[in-house]
Design a protein around this motif. Structure first.
Motif, PDB file in Angstrom:
ATOM      1  N   GLY A 121      -6.380   6.080  -5.348  1.00 29.07           N
ATOM      2  CA  GLY A 121      -5.761   4.955  -4.658  1.00 29.07           C
ATOM      3  C   GLY A 121      -5.032   5.409  -3.409  1.00 29.07           C
ATOM      4  O   GLY A 121      -5.144   4.797  -2.343  1.00 29.07           O
ATOM      5  N   VAL A 122      -4.307   6.521  -3.518  1.00 30.93           N
ATOM      6  CA  VAL A 122      -3.594   7.052  -2.357  1.00 30.93           C
ATOM      7  C   VAL A 122      -4.594   7.450  -1.272  1.00 30.93           C
ATOM      8  O   VAL A 122      -4.403   7.166  -0.088  1.00 30.93           O
ATOM      9  CB  VAL A 122      -2.717   8.260  -2.774  1.00 30.93           C
ATOM     10  CG1 VAL A 122      -2.097   8.923  -1.556  1.00 30.93           C
ATOM     11  CG2 VAL A 122      -1.630   7.805  -3.731  1.00 30.93           C
ATOM     12  N   ASN A 123      -5.684   8.087  -1.704  1.00 33.48           N
ATOM     13  CA  ASN A 123      -6.725   8.464  -0.742  1.00 33.48           C
ATOM     14  C   ASN A 123      -7.265   7.249  -0.015  1.00 33.48           C
ATOM     15  O   ASN A 123      -7.478   7.264   1.193  1.00 33.48           O
ATOM     16  CB  ASN A 123      -7.888   9.164  -1.450  1.00 33.48           C
ATOM     17  CG  ASN A 123      -7.568  10.613  -1.736  1.00 33.48           C
ATOM     18  OD1 ASN A 123      -6.579  11.122  -1.232  1.00 33.48           O
ATOM     19  ND2 ASN A 123      -8.373  11.248  -2.555  1.00 33.48           N
ATOM     20  N   LEU A 124      -7.500   6.169  -0.784  1.00 35.39           N
ATOM     21  CA  LEU A 124      -8.049   4.947  -0.186  1.00 35.39           C
ATOM     22  C   LEU A 124      -7.079   4.388   0.850  1.00 35.39           C
ATOM     23  O   LEU A 124      -7.483   4.025   1.962  1.00 35.39           O
ATOM     24  CB  LEU A 124      -8.316   3.897  -1.273  1.00 35.39           C
ATOM     25  CG  LEU A 124      -8.829   2.557  -0.743  1.00 35.39           C
ATOM     26  CD1 LEU A 124     -10.265   2.663  -0.276  1.00 35.39           C
ATOM     27  CD2 LEU A 124      -8.723   1.472  -1.799  1.00 35.39           C
ATOM     28  N   ILE A 125      -5.793   4.368   0.498  1.00 26.28           N
ATOM     29  CA  ILE A 125      -4.791   3.826   1.423  1.00 26.28           C
ATOM     30  C   ILE A 125      -4.746   4.685   2.691  1.00 26.28           C
ATOM     31  O   ILE A 125      -4.772   4.169   3.810  1.00 26.28           O
ATOM     32  CB  ILE A 125      -3.400   3.778   0.742  1.00 26.28           C
ATOM     33  CG1 ILE A 125      -3.437   2.743  -0.393  1.00 26.28           C
ATOM     34  CG2 ILE A 125      -2.311   3.410   1.750  1.00 26.28           C
ATOM     35  CD1 ILE A 125      -2.255   2.828  -1.337  1.00 26.28           C
ATOM     36  N   LEU A 126      -4.716   6.020   2.506  1.00 26.90           N
ATOM     37  CA  LEU A 126      -4.654   6.922   3.657  1.00 26.90           C
ATOM     38  C   LEU A 126      -5.870   6.747   4.563  1.00 26.90           C
ATOM     39  O   LEU A 126      -5.753   6.687   5.781  1.00 26.90           O
ATOM     40  CB  LEU A 126      -4.570   8.384   3.187  1.00 26.90           C
ATOM     41  CG  LEU A 126      -3.215   8.834   2.645  1.00 26.90           C
ATOM     42  CD1 LEU A 126      -3.303  10.264   2.150  1.00 26.90           C
ATOM     43  CD2 LEU A 126      -2.145   8.723   3.725  1.00 26.90           C
ATOM     44  N   TYR A 127      -7.042   6.644   3.921  1.00 25.67           N
ATOM     45  CA  TYR A 127      -8.263   6.522   4.719  1.00 25.67           C
ATOM     46  C   TYR A 127      -8.299   5.179   5.451  1.00 25.67           C
ATOM     47  O   TYR A 127      -8.714   5.095   6.601  1.00 25.67           O
ATOM     48  CB  TYR A 127      -9.502   6.665   3.816  1.00 25.67           C
ATOM     49  CG  TYR A 127     -10.648   7.322   4.528  1.00 25.67           C
ATOM     50  CD1 TYR A 127     -10.927   8.672   4.343  1.00 25.67           C
ATOM     51  CD2 TYR A 127     -11.437   6.609   5.417  1.00 25.67           C
ATOM     52  CE1 TYR A 127     -11.961   9.282   5.012  1.00 25.67           C
ATOM     53  CE2 TYR A 127     -12.471   7.215   6.095  1.00 25.67           C
ATOM     54  CZ  TYR A 127     -12.731   8.548   5.890  1.00 25.67           C
ATOM     55  OH  TYR A 127     -13.753   9.149   6.576  1.00 25.67           O
ATOM     56  N   THR A 128      -7.800   4.139   4.768  1.00 32.08           N
ATOM     57  CA  THR A 128      -7.765   2.823   5.413  1.00 32.08           C
ATOM     58  C   THR A 128      -6.798   2.852   6.591  1.00 32.08           C
ATOM     59  O   THR A 128      -7.094   2.308   7.660  1.00 32.08           O
ATOM     60  CB  THR A 128      -7.339   1.740   4.394  1.00 32.08           C
ATOM     61  OG1 THR A 128      -8.116   1.908   3.219  1.00 32.08           O
ATOM     62  CG2 THR A 128      -7.550   0.351   4.935  1.00 32.08           C
ATOM     63  N   VAL A 129      -5.651   3.521   6.404  1.00 31.11           N
ATOM     64  CA  VAL A 129      -4.687   3.640   7.505  1.00 31.11           C
ATOM     65  C   VAL A 129      -5.343   4.390   8.672  1.00 31.11           C
ATOM     66  O   VAL A 129      -5.217   4.000   9.832  1.00 31.11           O
ATOM     67  CB  VAL A 129      -3.401   4.372   7.033  1.00 31.11           C
ATOM     68  CG1 VAL A 129      -2.514   4.755   8.211  1.00 31.11           C
ATOM     69  CG2 VAL A 129      -2.626   3.485   6.071  1.00 31.11           C
ATOM     70  N   ALA A 130      -6.064   5.453   8.337  1.00 25.76           N
ATOM     71  CA  ALA A 130      -6.727   6.238   9.380  1.00 25.76           C
ATOM     72  C   ALA A 130      -7.747   5.401  10.157  1.00 25.76           C
ATOM     73  O   ALA A 130      -8.002   5.644  11.332  1.00 25.76           O
ATOM     74  CB  ALA A 130      -7.406   7.457   8.763  1.00 25.76           C
TER      75      ALA A 130
END
Lengths: 377, 409
Positions: A262-271
């Motif tokens: 989930g954290v990865n998804l959020i980070l990638y979406t932010v990116a």
């Protein structure tokens, strides 16, 4: 330089970039987690997500090779990766060829973005040979038929195949195919094919999910075959065997959103926020340019990609959800630009020219996703 | 300089800073190679040893701060702080170039500088090179270049370059060329201040040469064997995993010559540099085409010499390529040389700018895949150390295993 030679160099260059992306992201190994793709089959009756395993098991029984081994599973996964790249290249060639001469450079820009965003997805050892890789291949095949306008009758068949490979195909891949068939007026037979594809894939989905409950894969079978294939080093052990049945289903109700994935998804979406902003502005301008009678179907096309988010509530492989959302929008743009959709062609041109004028070194938008590579689960 | 495009220039700077931060975060793990922490344990309390200046500064900081920084956390903070200062200097240099560039010619130089930002931010955040002394050397060369361009305190260049050699004597091959070549350009093109630049050039060259010879040949600690254990203990305490770089200490304290044991690394380097040259062949061809076109426009012998220095200046790296094995760092220094020198020439030299702009415009018009030419090199960063980059490392590994059999590891 004549245009034919120029095009050949372009396609050669793109193929070279695929090779480089592969070598940059590969780890020369296959994650044991994906062995379930090959272990799960129809030997004990129909099962969700058993098609690849059934075909693999059949080939194992009719050939003299020991296909149920790590070496062969690794080999076929690599071959499938090559096919994935070949299909991407074929889409690029068809898209550029079909574009109007004055719009080719805009198609090329989208093609470069397509490469930068998704080409590295299945190089990583955890994603290589996964259900999602096979689903992507089927989706790209369907997209090629749509883009080239040939053998459209195969699309419903491919839709069933996709869902039988994994039921989540209906949520992750079908939105694109259905939208392009039902919401565009490119082909006369499009609507019929769209409705048939939707019905057959929905039936296959319901059947798969029912059988995922009624006839789940035996956890002992996973352990025994996994150990056999890896010569006793199947290190996922009993825990993996226990969760294996849920791997073959699209609906497992995984609500652990704030775990690592989930954290990865959020980070990638932010990116990816720059692209999200560009897309929102793109659709806002597109909507204001639409005629009243076209408005509804275009708005459906715009939001259908977000249906894929539903899968994030059921499964923890969030990066695949993001990957298929990206695929949905970039392939839709490529398709509508290449099939000379008047709204999209005009808006794509305006957006790219606007970015070129207002963003210093606008190439940074192409380079930026390359820096984030490899996209990995 | 255009006033009209000032906001655009500001936006470009902001974009580059964001890009650098993203590149840095993409590769930064908080870990670094033991070489980069071990070097902090070398300082002048054990004598005027080579590569001892940064360790001395680190020790000085430890003395003046109210808390101890001689531990793994302190070392990491020091390296992180140094990296931030390094990037501030890089951005000052880029701002200087952008500010002095005409609006209509901005796009090309912006692209070139963007690649420098990406290469530096990825290379010096990757665990192999995070905190590597190369960044101090690049920073010193960039400050020297800024002094030359600003025409302020140019005498400081003599001191700065000497400091760079004291940080690492490899500076004379790796990044000194940037300063020397641009001083040479000034000597040839700026008649009014020629004498001044000749003196700076000569004094800097003499001092750096003497320092280099001393540090390379005579500076190894005479009591190395006695102090080895204490330095190793300090180096070990500075690393997060307690590891220290044994070959670095063996070389600096015990005077062990490592050239004999590096044969296989040389073979690996050879395979990788051949591969990289093939992969980047279009850019090498483009480089030579721009060079030939520049020389066609030159008539006087002095100007020919000046352009020869500009284009061939990176050949100072040749000894490193032939003797040493960190090819990733050598390639980084070659890239940095050409981007920095070309960027300065772009704002200084009308003839150079005309040739470069017209050639790139021609490429853009002729080849529809021009954007791919910009996209492609990004795949090859970050530059590593013994391996040049991850692509050539993997392909080289496969080629060696299947065909070459040049190295055994």
């Amino acid at each position: 330089m004549n245009s034919k030679k120029n095009s050949l160099i372009l396609y050669g260059f793109i193929a070279l970039i695929f090779i480089m992306i592969y070598f940059r992201s590969t780890s020369f190994a296959l994650g044991y987690e994906n062995f379930i793709v090959y272990i799960n089959n129809y030997d004990d009756g129909f099962r969700a997500g058993g098609l690849v395993g059934a075909v693999w098991g059949f080939l194992d029984s009719v050939t003299s090779w020991d296909l149920m081994s790590y070496v062969w599973v690794y080999r076929i996964s690599k071959i499938m990766l090559v096919i994935y790249y070949a299909l991407m290249l074929l889409i690029i060639v068809i898209a550029i060829r079909k574009s109007a001469k004055e719009d080719k450079k805009y198609t090329q820009i989208m093609v470069y973005l397509f490469i930068a965003l998704v080409a590295s997805m299945f190089c990583n050892f955890i994603s290589l040979g996964s259900f999602d890789m096979y689903m992507s291949i089927i989706m790209l095949l369907s997209f090629i038929l749509l883009l080239s306008g040939k053998a459209l009758f195969l699309i419903p068949i491919l839709s069933i195949v996709g869902v039988l490979i994994h039921p989540s195909y209906l949520i992750k891949c079908m939105p694109l195919i259905i939208v392009l068939l039902l919401c565009t007026k490119t082909y006369k037979a499009g609507k019929i094919m769209g409705i048939i594809s939707l019905i057959v894939s929905a039936v296959a989905f319901v059947l798969s999910e029912v059988f995922a409950f009624l006839n789940p894969i035996n956890t002992n079978e996973v352990l025994i075959k996994g150990n056999f294939m890896t010569e006793g080093t199947f290190d996922y052990g009993e825990h993996y065997a226990l969760i294996a049945p849920s791997k073959c289903s699209a609906i497992t109700f995984n609500w652990s959103f704030f775990d690592r994935a989930g954290v990865n998804l959020i980070l990638y979406t932010v990116a990816l926020i720059p692209f999200v902003i560009i897309m929102i502005q793109f659709f806002r301008r597109l909507n204001s340019s639409l005629d009243k009678q076209d408005s509804l179907r275009y708005k459906i096309m715009e939001i259908m990609g977000l249906v894929i988010i539903v899968e994030a509530f059921f499964k923890a492989d969030f990066i695949f959800v993001l990957y298929f959302i990206i695929m949905y929008y970039i392939l839709m743009l490529i398709y509508l630009n290449s099939t000379k959709d008047k709204y999209y062609v005009a808006q794509i041109k305006d957006t790219i020219e606007g970015l070129k004028q207002n963003v210093p070194v606008s190439y940074v938008l192409l380079i930026y996703p390359m820096i984030l590579l490899p996209m990995a689960r | 300089m255009s006033k009209l495009n000032y906001n655009n220039k500001k936006l470009y700077m902001l974009l580059m800073i964001v890009l650098a931060v993203i590149c840095f975060l993409r590769y930064y793990t908080g870990d670094t190679d033991s070489y980069n922490t071990t070097i902090l344990a070398l300082n002048y309390t054990i004598g005027f040893t080579s590569r001892g200046l940064i360790g001395t500064v680190f020790l000085g900081l430890d003395k003046i701060t109210p808390f101890s920084i001689m531990n793994a956390t302190g070392a990491r903070m020091f390296l992180l702080g140094s990296t931030v200062v390094f990037f501030i200097i890089v951005f000052l240099f880029i701002a200087m170039i952008i500010k002095r560039c005409e609006e209509k010619h901005l796009a090309k130089i912006e692209l070139l500088l963007m690649f420098l930002v990406i290469a530096l931010a990825t290379t010096f955040s990757d665990s192999g090179n995070f905190g590597r002394v190369d960044m101090y050397m690049i920073a010193i060369s960039l400050v020297s270049v800024m002094l030359i361009v600003w025409q302020k305190c140019e005498w400081l260049i003599i001191l700065l370059t000497a400091i760079a050699v004291m940080i690492h004597q490899g500076y004379v091959f790796m990044y000194y060329n940037i300063v020397l070549v641009l001083l040479l350009v000034k000597i040839i093109s700026d008649k009014s201040k020629r004498i001044k630049y000749i003196i700076i050039f000569a004094l800097s060259l003499i001092i750096c040469s003497v320092l280099f010879l001393y540090l390379e040949l005579f500076s190894h600690a005479s009591n190395g064997a006695e102090i080895y254990d204490s330095v190793a203990a300090l180096a070990s305490s500075l690393a997060s995993d307690g590891e220290f770089h044994k070959t670095l200490l063996a070389h600096e304290l015990l005077g062990v010559d490592l050239s004999g044991v590096e044969h296989e690394f040389h073979m690996k380097n050879l395979a990788e540099i051949i591969l990289l040259s093939v992969f980047l062949l279009p850019y090498i061809i483009m480089f030579f085409k721009v060079m030939v076109r520049t020389f066609k426009k030159v008539e006087s012998g002095a100007d020919k010499f000046m352009y020869l220095a500009v284009y061939a200046g990176s050949l100072t790296m040749l000894p490193d390529y032939l003797i040493k094995v960190d090819y990733g760092r050598w390639v980084m220094s070659t890239v940095a040389y050409y981007v920095v020198v070309f960027a300065v020439m772009y704002i200084w030299d009308e003839r150079f700018k005309t040739v470069l702009v017209s050639y790139l415009d021609e490429v853009k018009q002729r080849y529809s895949f021009y954007p791919l030419l910009i996209l492609y090199p990004v795949l090859f960063v970050p530059f590593l150390d013994v391996n040049i980059d991850s692509i050539t490392a993997i392909i080289g590994h496969v080629a060696n295993r299947e065909i070459l059999h040049w190295w055994t590891f």
